[in-house]
Scaffold this motif. Sequence first.
Motif, PDB file in Angstrom:
ATOM      1  N   ARG A 125      40.999  36.520  41.494  1.00  0.00           N
ATOM      2  CA  ARG A 125      40.466  37.078  42.593  1.00  0.00           C
ATOM      3  C   ARG A 125      41.642  37.343  43.344  1.00  0.00           C
ATOM      4  O   ARG A 125      41.839  38.513  43.944  1.00  0.00           O
ATOM      5  CB  ARG A 125      39.419  36.020  43.268  1.00  0.00           C
ATOM      6  N   CYS A 126      42.588  36.449  43.491  1.00  0.00           N
ATOM      7  CA  CYS A 126      43.715  36.803  44.473  1.00  0.00           C
ATOM      8  C   CYS A 126      44.634  37.724  44.145  1.00  0.00           C
ATOM      9  O   CYS A 126      45.282  38.444  44.761  1.00  0.00           O
ATOM     10  CB  CYS A 126      44.374  35.470  44.861  1.00  0.00           C
ATOM     11  N   GLN A 127      44.941  37.917  42.633  1.00  0.00           N
ATOM     12  CA  GLN A 127      45.613  38.748  42.007  1.00  0.00           C
ATOM     13  C   GLN A 127      44.935  40.014  42.207  1.00  0.00           C
ATOM     14  O   GLN A 127      45.857  41.259  42.450  1.00  0.00           O
ATOM     15  CB  GLN A 127      45.830  38.432  40.393  1.00  0.00           C
ATOM     16  N   GLU A 128      43.854  40.398  42.087  1.00  0.00           N
ATOM     17  CA  GLU A 128      42.899  41.691  41.998  1.00  0.00           C
ATOM     18  C   GLU A 128      43.120  41.975  43.783  1.00  0.00           C
ATOM     19  O   GLU A 128      43.298  43.277  43.873  1.00  0.00           O
ATOM     20  CB  GLU A 128      41.543  41.551  41.860  1.00  0.00           C
ATOM     21  N   THR A 129      42.998  41.107  44.739  1.00  0.00           N
ATOM     22  CA  THR A 129      43.161  41.341  46.001  1.00  0.00           C
ATOM     23  C   THR A 129      44.557  41.917  46.050  1.00  0.00           C
ATOM     24  O   THR A 129      44.965  43.120  46.842  1.00  0.00           O
ATOM     25  CB  THR A 129      42.893  40.442  46.817  1.00  0.00           C
ATOM     26  N   LEU A 130      45.590  41.290  45.822  1.00  0.00           N
ATOM     27  CA  LEU A 130      47.106  41.743  45.875  1.00  0.00           C
ATOM     28  C   LEU A 130      47.230  42.982  45.140  1.00  0.00           C
ATOM     29  O   LEU A 130      47.905  43.867  46.114  1.00  0.00           O
ATOM     30  CB  LEU A 130      47.779  40.720  45.120  1.00  0.00           C
ATOM     31  N   GLU A 131      46.886  43.340  43.981  1.00  0.00           N
ATOM     32  CA  GLU A 131      46.846  44.525  43.231  1.00  0.00           C
ATOM     33  C   GLU A 131      46.129  45.612  44.055  1.00  0.00           C
ATOM     34  O   GLU A 131      46.679  46.824  44.342  1.00  0.00           O
ATOM     35  CB  GLU A 131      46.493  44.419  41.864  1.00  0.00           C
ATOM     36  N   SER A 132      45.046  45.586  44.410  1.00  0.00           N
ATOM     37  CA  SER A 132      44.302  46.615  45.151  1.00  0.00           C
ATOM     38  C   SER A 132      45.003  46.972  46.594  1.00  0.00           C
ATOM     39  O   SER A 132      45.195  48.235  47.152  1.00  0.00           O
ATOM     40  CB  SER A 132      42.661  46.166  45.329  1.00  0.00           C
ATOM     41  N   GLY A 133      45.870  45.805  47.326  1.00  0.00           N
ATOM     42  CA  GLY A 133      46.621  46.112  48.528  1.00  0.00           C
ATOM     43  C   GLY A 133      47.651  47.081  48.303  1.00  0.00           C
ATOM     44  O   GLY A 133      48.039  47.871  49.006  1.00  0.00           O
ATOM     45  N   ARG A 134      48.549  46.939  46.935  1.00  0.00           N
ATOM     46  CA  ARG A 134      49.482  47.630  46.504  1.00  0.00           C
ATOM     47  C   ARG A 134      49.196  49.027  46.324  1.00  0.00           C
ATOM     48  O   ARG A 134      49.752  49.911  46.605  1.00  0.00           O
ATOM     49  CB  ARG A 134      50.136  46.744  45.252  1.00  0.00           C
TER      50      ARG A 134
END
Length: 121
Positions: A108-117
């Motif tokens: 979940r946190c990785q997806e949030t990080l990648e969507s922010g990028r």
Amino acid sequence: MTRVQFIQSLTSQLERRGEQTRGSLRVEMDELQSLHDQSVGDFGDRGIEAHASELVGKLAESESRELAEIEDALQRLHDGHFGDCLDCGKPIPVNRLRAIPHAARCIRCQETLESGRLLAA
């Protein structure tokens, strides 16, 4: 096998992968140097050299990034924080660590990080 035992078993796996990646990176850096040192003939040869150099460079960049992630994971193992998400602090699921032993975040946190990028790009 308990979670603690599983996480401990990842240490040697991460160390082996780190050594493999360092070896591959050395080979790629030598190849890049060799490509730059070669005297090239015509315009077509220079184009092929530039393309090959770009591909090797991208591979080296990717492996450098992976090596940094592995070294960070080994540091987290040493510090006793391995297996916990860097963002939310919850345990990273074992299945994720099996797939990506150097994972620093839960899915979940990785997806949030990648969507922010992606939004920033």
